[in-house]
Design a protein around this motif. Structure first.
Motif, PDB file in Angstrom:
ATOM      1  N   UNK A  32       0.810  -1.218   0.000  1.00 58.38           N
ATOM      2  CA  UNK A  32       0.000   0.000   0.000  1.00 58.38           C
ATOM      3  C   UNK A  32       0.846   1.273   0.000  1.00 58.38           C
ATOM      4  N   UNK A  33       1.963   1.267  -0.711  1.00 56.26           N
ATOM      5  CA  UNK A  33       2.876   2.409  -0.781  1.00 56.26           C
ATOM      6  C   UNK A  33       2.577   3.195  -2.050  1.00 56.26           C
ATOM      7  N   UNK A  34       1.785   4.268  -1.918  1.00 57.97           N
ATOM      8  CA  UNK A  34       1.305   4.999  -3.093  1.00 57.97           C
ATOM      9  C   UNK A  34       2.425   5.574  -3.949  1.00 57.97           C
ATOM     10  N   UNK A  35       3.443   6.149  -3.325  1.00 55.12           N
ATOM     11  CA  UNK A  35       4.537   6.711  -4.121  1.00 55.12           C
ATOM     12  C   UNK A  35       5.253   5.616  -4.903  1.00 55.12           C
ATOM     13  N   UNK A  72      -5.170  -4.488  -2.136  1.00 52.44           N
ATOM     14  CA  UNK A  72      -4.412  -4.386  -3.377  1.00 52.44           C
ATOM     15  C   UNK A  72      -5.325  -4.054  -4.553  1.00 52.44           C
ATOM     16  N   UNK A  73      -6.505  -4.651  -4.568  1.00 53.96           N
ATOM     17  CA  UNK A  73      -7.449  -4.396  -5.650  1.00 53.96           C
ATOM     18  C   UNK A  73      -7.859  -2.923  -5.671  1.00 53.96           C
ATOM     19  N   UNK A  74      -8.081  -2.324  -4.503  1.00 54.60           N
ATOM     20  CA  UNK A  74      -8.513  -0.925  -4.472  1.00 54.60           C
ATOM     21  C   UNK A  74      -7.464  -0.006  -5.081  1.00 54.60           C
ATOM     22  N   UNK A  75      -6.200  -0.272  -4.838  1.00 57.87           N
ATOM     23  CA  UNK A  75      -5.136   0.539  -5.439  1.00 57.87           C
ATOM     24  C   UNK A  75      -5.005   0.236  -6.937  1.00 57.87           C
TER      25      UNK A  75
END
Length: 121
Positions: A64-67, A101-104
């Motif tokens: 869940x690391x957006x960057x 993971x799916x949401x990202x």
């Protein structure tokens, strides 16, 4: 397909690079060692740079690391990954990471692919 996010892909990449630059000024030795280590990890070997970027994207999604999701989606595209290859790697990640993971994947990854491909045109 339009997605709203707190920032654009390009702006997030600039923000990351600016933060890394500031950190490098404050902690030059540590940044130098980190950069050398990651450069070694991502160089061509038995696994291609393309395969390594797909792995990194999967780990970024799972953690869940957006960057890193943005950075490694760009890395995948820069290494010649097709959208289908990226989505298949996402599918494997979702098998382990489930809904998080799916949401990202259905938001951030698709937004990044769309924006980065538009920048190439």
């Amino acid at each position: 397909m339009e997605f709203e996010a707190r920032t654009s892909t390009e702006a997030a990449l600039r923000e990351y690079k600016a933060g890394l630059g500031l950190f490098t000024e404050k902690m030059p030795k540590l940044a130098e060692q980190f950069n050398a280590f990651t450069k070694e990890c991502f160089k061509e070997g038995v696994l291609s740079k393309k395969e390594k970027q797909l792995i990194a994207l999967g780990i970024s999604l799972y953690s869940q690391d957006e960057y890193c999701i943005i950075y490694h989606t760009k890395g995948c595209l820069d290494q010649g990954c097709s959208e289908q290859e990226i989505l298949e790697a996402v599918g494997v990640t979702v098998a382990f990471g489930g809904g998080m993971s799916m949401s990202q994947a259905v938001t951030l990854v698709q937004k990044c692919v769309q924006e980065l491909n538009q920048l190439k045109q």
